[in-house]
Write a protein that holds these residues in place. Structure first.
Motif, mmCIF file in Angstrom:
data_model
loop_
_atom_site.group_PDB
_atom_site.id
_atom_site.type_symbol
_atom_site.label_atom_id
_atom_site.label_comp_id
_atom_site.label_asym_id
_atom_site.label_seq_id
_atom_site.Cartn_x
_atom_site.Cartn_y
_atom_site.Cartn_z
ATOM 1 N N LEU A 70 0.760 -1.035 0.011
ATOM 2 C CA LEU A 70 0.119 0.097 0.066
ATOM 3 C C LEU A 70 1.082 1.068 -0.012
ATOM 4 N N GLN A 71 1.925 1.279 0.787
ATOM 5 C CA GLN A 71 2.676 2.448 0.990
ATOM 6 C C GLN A 71 3.515 2.898 -0.395
ATOM 7 N N GLY A 72 3.995 1.702 -1.139
ATOM 8 C CA GLY A 72 4.574 1.714 -2.296
ATOM 9 C C GLY A 72 3.898 1.750 -3.588
ATOM 10 N N PHE A 73 2.262 1.869 -3.591
ATOM 11 C CA PHE A 73 1.380 1.761 -4.642
ATOM 12 C C PHE A 73 1.596 0.630 -5.420
ATOM 13 N N GLY A 74 2.121 -0.347 -4.845
ATOM 14 C CA GLY A 74 2.396 -1.664 -5.655
ATOM 15 C C GLY A 74 3.387 -1.690 -6.710
ATOM 16 N N ARG A 75 4.299 -0.724 -6.582
ATOM 17 C CA ARG A 75 5.212 -0.457 -7.628
ATOM 18 C C ARG A 75 6.507 -0.967 -7.323
ATOM 19 N N ARG A 76 6.734 -1.608 -5.861
ATOM 20 C CA ARG A 76 7.931 -2.077 -5.599
ATOM 21 C C ARG A 76 8.026 -3.656 -5.665
ATOM 22 N N GLN A 77 9.186 -4.154 -6.304
ATOM 23 C CA GLN A 77 9.221 -5.538 -6.507
ATOM 24 C C GLN A 77 9.263 -6.298 -5.255
ATOM 25 N N MET A 78 8.709 -7.505 -5.102
ATOM 26 C CA MET A 78 8.499 -8.514 -3.958
ATOM 27 C C MET A 78 8.790 -9.833 -4.512
ATOM 28 N N ARG A 79 9.231 -10.627 -3.601
ATOM 29 C CA ARG A 79 9.789 -12.128 -4.140
ATOM 30 C C ARG A 79 8.838 -12.961 -3.151
ATOM 31 N N LEU A 80 7.730 -13.617 -3.854
ATOM 32 C CA LEU A 80 6.847 -14.419 -3.340
ATOM 33 C C LEU A 80 6.992 -15.762 -3.787
ATOM 34 N N SER A 81 6.541 -16.845 -3.139
ATOM 35 C CA SER A 81 6.503 -18.426 -3.719
ATOM 36 C C SER A 81 5.243 -18.238 -4.748
ATOM 37 N N ALA A 82 5.441 -19.058 -5.646
ATOM 38 C CA ALA A 82 4.311 -19.095 -6.486
ATOM 39 C C ALA A 82 3.019 -19.465 -5.778
ATOM 40 N N ALA A 83 3.002 -20.032 -4.726
ATOM 41 C CA ALA A 83 1.708 -20.807 -4.239
ATOM 42 C C ALA A 83 1.199 -19.342 -3.352
ATOM 43 N N GLU A 84 2.227 -18.717 -2.832
ATOM 44 C CA GLU A 84 1.435 -17.485 -1.980
ATOM 45 C C GLU A 84 0.869 -16.531 -2.783
ATOM 46 N N LEU A 85 1.775 -16.355 -4.196
ATOM 47 C CA LEU A 85 1.126 -15.118 -5.057
ATOM 48 C C LEU A 85 -0.235 -15.839 -5.666
ATOM 49 N N GLU A 86 -0.338 -17.080 -6.121
ATOM 50 C CA GLU A 86 -1.570 -17.501 -6.554
ATOM 51 C C GLU A 86 -2.617 -17.378 -5.383
ATOM 52 N N ALA A 87 -2.466 -17.495 -4.163
ATOM 53 C CA ALA A 87 -3.544 -17.154 -3.288
ATOM 54 C C ALA A 87 -3.826 -15.741 -3.167
ATOM 55 N N MET A 88 -2.875 -15.022 -3.191
ATOM 56 C CA MET A 88 -3.075 -13.324 -3.012
ATOM 57 C C MET A 88 -3.844 -12.870 -3.978
ATOM 58 N N VAL A 89 -3.610 -13.426 -5.253
ATOM 59 C CA VAL A 89 -4.483 -12.949 -6.523
ATOM 60 C C VAL A 89 -5.881 -13.685 -6.558
ATOM 61 N N ALA A 90 -6.209 -14.663 -6.004
ATOM 62 C CA ALA A 90 -7.347 -15.327 -5.984
ATOM 63 C C ALA A 90 -8.206 -14.425 -4.873
ATOM 64 N N TYR A 91 -7.451 -14.023 -3.747
ATOM 65 C CA TYR A 91 -8.155 -13.258 -2.773
ATOM 66 C C TYR A 91 -8.653 -11.893 -3.297
ATOM 67 N N GLN A 92 -7.846 -11.380 -3.828
ATOM 68 C CA GLN A 92 -8.292 -10.010 -4.192
ATOM 69 C C GLN A 92 -9.101 -10.038 -5.536
ATOM 70 N N ILE A 93 -9.300 -11.014 -6.281
ATOM 71 C CA ILE A 93 -10.331 -11.047 -7.330
ATOM 72 C C ILE A 93 -11.761 -11.570 -6.534
ATOM 73 N N GLY A 94 -11.521 -12.004 -5.549
ATOM 74 C CA GLY A 94 -12.969 -12.515 -4.867
ATOM 75 C C GLY A 94 -13.419 -11.525 -4.121
ATOM 76 N N ALA A 95 -12.592 -10.606 -3.441
ATOM 77 C CA ALA A 95 -13.005 -9.521 -2.747
ATOM 78 C C ALA A 95 -13.587 -8.436 -3.845
ATOM 79 N N LEU A 96 -13.320 -8.109 -4.968
ATOM 80 C CA LEU A 96 -13.813 -7.483 -5.646
ATOM 81 C C LEU A 96 -15.301 -8.071 -6.330
ATOM 82 N N MET A 97 -15.370 -9.252 -6.523
ATOM 83 C CA MET A 97 -16.332 -10.107 -7.015
ATOM 84 C C MET A 97 -17.306 -9.961 -5.824
#
Length: 259
Positions: A70-97
């Motif tokens: 939030l502080q970096g407006f999503g423009r800073r690189q982060m290193r996440l596992s594929a599993a964590e990223l997959e869950a995070m993306v699904a979580y955000q899609i679900g929120a907007l749905m």
């Protein structure tokens, strides 16, 4: 044959008492909205207001998932596992749905934001994780991906409807990737230059890099970033220029048969 293209913008990027961009004006110009889901910007009320306004303007809804920055407006690189990223993306899609459902609408596409998008554009593992999240939540969702990127390849490999996106307000390097915002000239602020570049992409099927290299591209959708001060003027001029050339502007669901 008439050229048909989608015009989209990243919107809903305020948070709490903080407002970014003129969403109301942009929603009167674009055909699809990529709405922040709370990780880089947005909150439940901002999301709700943006969804309601988009629906009242006939603008299709898309989730705009990002790194939790939030502080970096999503423009800073982060290193996440594929599993964590997959869950995070699904979580955000679900929120907007969920928000969309309360407003009588439906999310029809997903477009990754910022550093997540830029990293996934050149990383097969990240791209596949995003694609799996989209498919897992709803396989009918459209994956809006940077033209010629690993994300576009991943979307097609997973059997998702995949729309390839170009940018009106960004410069490209010789690899066909976006020039880093840390570099001079990364952003295009002149509406006429932006319109000329987009027309070339649509009519000739090429991106011209900062060094003049011509890179073949497919352009189903054109983005204007809603957080830029010049966004409304640029988007308005772009739509006016395209329609004057006979280009039809459509929502992403209306474009589906062209992917």
């Amino acid at each position: 044959m008439t050229i048909t293209v989608n015009l989209n913008a990243d919107l809903g990027e305020g948070f709490g008492a903080y407002a970014i961009g003129d969403d109301e004006a942009m929603l009167g110009v674009v055909a699809s909205a990529n709405i922040a889901c709370g990780y880089h910007a947005g909150d439940p009320l901002v999301m709700t207001r943006t969804v309601k306004s988009a629906l009242s303007n006939g603008v299709s809804l898309g989730a705009h998932p990002a790194f939790p920055d939030l502080q970096g407006f999503g423009r800073r690189q982060m290193r996440l596992s594929a599993a964590e990223l997959e869950a995070m993306v699904a979580y955000q899609i679900g929120a907007l749905m969920g928000i969309a459902a309360t407003c009588g609408g439906r999310v029809t596409h997903v477009k990754p934001h910022g550093a997540l998008s830029n990293m996934a554009a050149v990383d097969e593992s990240l791209s596949m994780a995003i694609g799996r999240a989209i498919k897992g939540v709803d396989p009918s969702l459209i994956f809006l991906a940077i033209a010629g990127s690993e994300m576009a390849e991943a979307g097609r490999r997973l059997g998702l409807a995949t729309a390839e996106e170009v940018f009106a307000d960004r410069a490209y390097d010789d690899s066909g990737n976006l020039v880093s915002r840390a570099q001079p000239g990364a952003m295009i602020h002149d509406p006429e230059v932006a319109a000329t570049n987009v027309l070339r992409m649509l009519e000739e099927g090429v991106i011209v890099s900062v060094t003049g290299k011509r890179i073949p591209c497919t352009a189903h959708s054109v983005c204007v970033h809603g957080d830029e001060p010049s966004a409304v003027v640029m988007a308005t001029n772009l739509r006016k220029t395209l329609e004057a050339k006979g280009v039809r502007i459509a929502t992403l669901p209306e474009m589906r048969e062209r992917f």
